[in-house]
Design an enzyme around this catalytic site. Structure first.
Site, PDB file in Angstrom:
ATOM      1  N   CYS A   1      14.264   8.098  -6.420  1.00  0.00           N
ATOM      2  CA  CYS A   1      14.845   6.534  -6.526  1.00  0.00           C
ATOM      3  C   CYS A   1      14.806   6.005  -7.629  1.00  0.00           C
ATOM      4  O   CYS A   1      13.943   6.115  -8.420  1.00  0.00           O
ATOM      5  CB  CYS A   1      13.816   5.994  -5.239  1.00  0.00           C
ATOM      6  SG  CYS A   1      14.533   4.296  -4.795  1.00  0.00           S
TER       7      CYS A   1
ATOM      8  N   ASP B   1      13.934   2.830  -7.993  1.00  0.00           N
ATOM      9  CA  ASP B   1      12.774   1.814  -7.952  1.00  0.00           C
ATOM     10  C   ASP B   1      12.225   1.797  -9.288  1.00  0.00           C
ATOM     11  O   ASP B   1      11.488   2.583  -9.981  1.00  0.00           O
ATOM     12  CB  ASP B   1      11.837   2.071  -6.732  1.00  0.00           C
ATOM     13  CG  ASP B   1      11.045   1.052  -6.429  1.00  0.00           C
ATOM     14  OD1 ASP B   1      10.976   0.356  -5.359  1.00  0.00           O
ATOM     15  OD2 ASP B   1      10.087   0.342  -7.316  1.00  0.00           O
TER      16      ASP B   1
ATOM     17  N   ARG C   1       9.081   0.848  -9.820  1.00  0.00           N
ATOM     18  CA  ARG C   1       7.707   1.066  -9.589  1.00  0.00           C
ATOM     19  C   ARG C   1       7.564   2.737  -9.881  1.00  0.00           C
ATOM     20  O   ARG C   1       6.138   3.042  -9.773  1.00  0.00           O
ATOM     21  CB  ARG C   1       7.210   0.437  -8.598  1.00  0.00           C
ATOM     22  CG  ARG C   1       7.212  -1.053  -8.708  1.00  0.00           C
ATOM     23  CD  ARG C   1       6.972  -1.661  -7.156  1.00  0.00           C
ATOM     24  NE  ARG C   1       7.987  -1.114  -6.300  1.00  0.00           N
ATOM     25  CZ  ARG C   1       8.174  -1.330  -5.160  1.00  0.00           C
ATOM     26  NH1 ARG C   1       7.182  -2.044  -4.415  1.00  0.00           N
ATOM     27  NH2 ARG C   1       9.004  -0.921  -4.160  1.00  0.00           N
TER      28      ARG C   1
ATOM     29  N   HIS D   1       9.516   7.499  -2.169  1.00  0.00           N
ATOM     30  CA  HIS D   1       8.339   6.631  -2.211  1.00  0.00           C
ATOM     31  C   HIS D   1       8.342   5.980  -0.971  1.00  0.00           C
ATOM     32  O   HIS D   1       9.164   5.635  -0.380  1.00  0.00           O
ATOM     33  CB  HIS D   1       8.298   5.982  -3.529  1.00  0.00           C
ATOM     34  CG  HIS D   1       9.415   4.873  -3.468  1.00  0.00           C
ATOM     35  ND1 HIS D   1       9.086   3.576  -3.437  1.00  0.00           N
ATOM     36  CD2 HIS D   1      10.646   4.959  -3.621  1.00  0.00           C
ATOM     37  CE1 HIS D   1      10.464   2.965  -3.546  1.00  0.00           C
ATOM     38  NE2 HIS D   1      11.248   3.765  -3.542  1.00  0.00           N
TER      39      HIS D   1
ATOM     40  N   CYS E   1       9.819   2.055   0.070  1.00  0.00           N
ATOM     41  CA  CYS E   1      11.411   2.199  -0.348  1.00  0.00           C
ATOM     42  C   CYS E   1      12.284   1.110   0.154  1.00  0.00           C
ATOM     43  O   CYS E   1      12.595   1.306   1.497  1.00  0.00           O
ATOM     44  CB  CYS E   1      11.805   3.659  -0.265  1.00  0.00           C
ATOM     45  SG  CYS E   1      13.579   3.658  -1.047  1.00  0.00           S
TER      46      CYS E   1
END
Ligand code: CO
Length: 214
Positions: A44, A46, A48, A100, A103
């Site tokens: 993803c 993302d 983080r 994750h 998400c």
């Protein structure tokens, strides 16, 4: 959370180059010679879960593709080009799909709150939630349901990998890259390996009968 000024990015880069060259004056000359990463990572977007940080890998060690909610779409030329190059030219030994918990793409798909192009992009996750509606409804909190849907999404995307012409060609050559499904738990920082239903996928003809594992 502390955010950088834009100019900090370039200052950080120069400091990193200086520190790296102090440790190894040949570092960048060696890096420029080429790449032979044994891993393809599809995760993803993302912010983080920066793969190199969470797995402590260095430049040259992992070939990376990222998109919203780590989708393996059989009509995505970007993903398919990355996959073909990784398998056929780089000859990676492992292909990892990493989702994750927490998400945003999975949450928006589940709640029906995605807007714009993302609404189209996460439709396969919405469909997945409908297919697994009974299992998800047995879980008591929305967080549990979203976590489970993130896991189901990773399994579905690894399964999609097996449907690509690229893996079919690899299997026909007797080249079996190892497939992995991961969930990154942001709250703990830990990667959780998902059990792939390889036996079931063999029965369905998605992977060869002699693919290692069951
Ligand atoms: Co995400």
């Amino acid at each position: 959370m502390e955010y950088y000024d834009y100019s900090d990015l370039l200052d950080n880069n120069r400091r990193w180059v200086d520190e790296t060259l102090k440790r190894d004056p040949e570092y960048f000359a060696k890096l420029a010679e080429g790449q032979h990463p044994p891993f393809l990572y599809i995760g993803c977007s993302d912010s983080r879960k920066p793969l190199n940080t969470i797995t402590q890998t260095r430049p040259g060690e992992v070939f990376i593709h990222r998109n919203v909610a780590n989708q393996i779409s059989l009509t995505d030329m970007n993903l398919l080009s990355v996959l073909e190059f990784a398998i056929e030219s780089l000859k990676v030994k492992h292909v990892i799909v990493c989702g994750h918990y927490g998400c945003g793409g999975v949450t928006a798909a589940y709640r029906g709150t995605a807007t714009g192009l993302v609404e189209n992009w996460v439709t396969p996750i919405k469909d997945l939630a409908l297919v697994h509606k009974d299992e998800l409804n047995e879980l008591s909190t929305e967080e549990d349901r979203l976590n489970r849907l993130s896991e189901l999404n990773v399994l579905a995307q690894v399964r999609n990998l097996c449907k690509t012409s690229i893996l079919h060609r690899a299997f026909a050559r007797g080249d079996y890259p190892q497939l992995h499904g991961w969930i990154f738990a942001i709250r703990s920082g830990l990667i959780q390996e998902q059990q792939l239903p390889l036996g079931n996928w063999k029965e369905l003809g998605l992977i060869p009968k002699d693919y290692p594992g069951s």
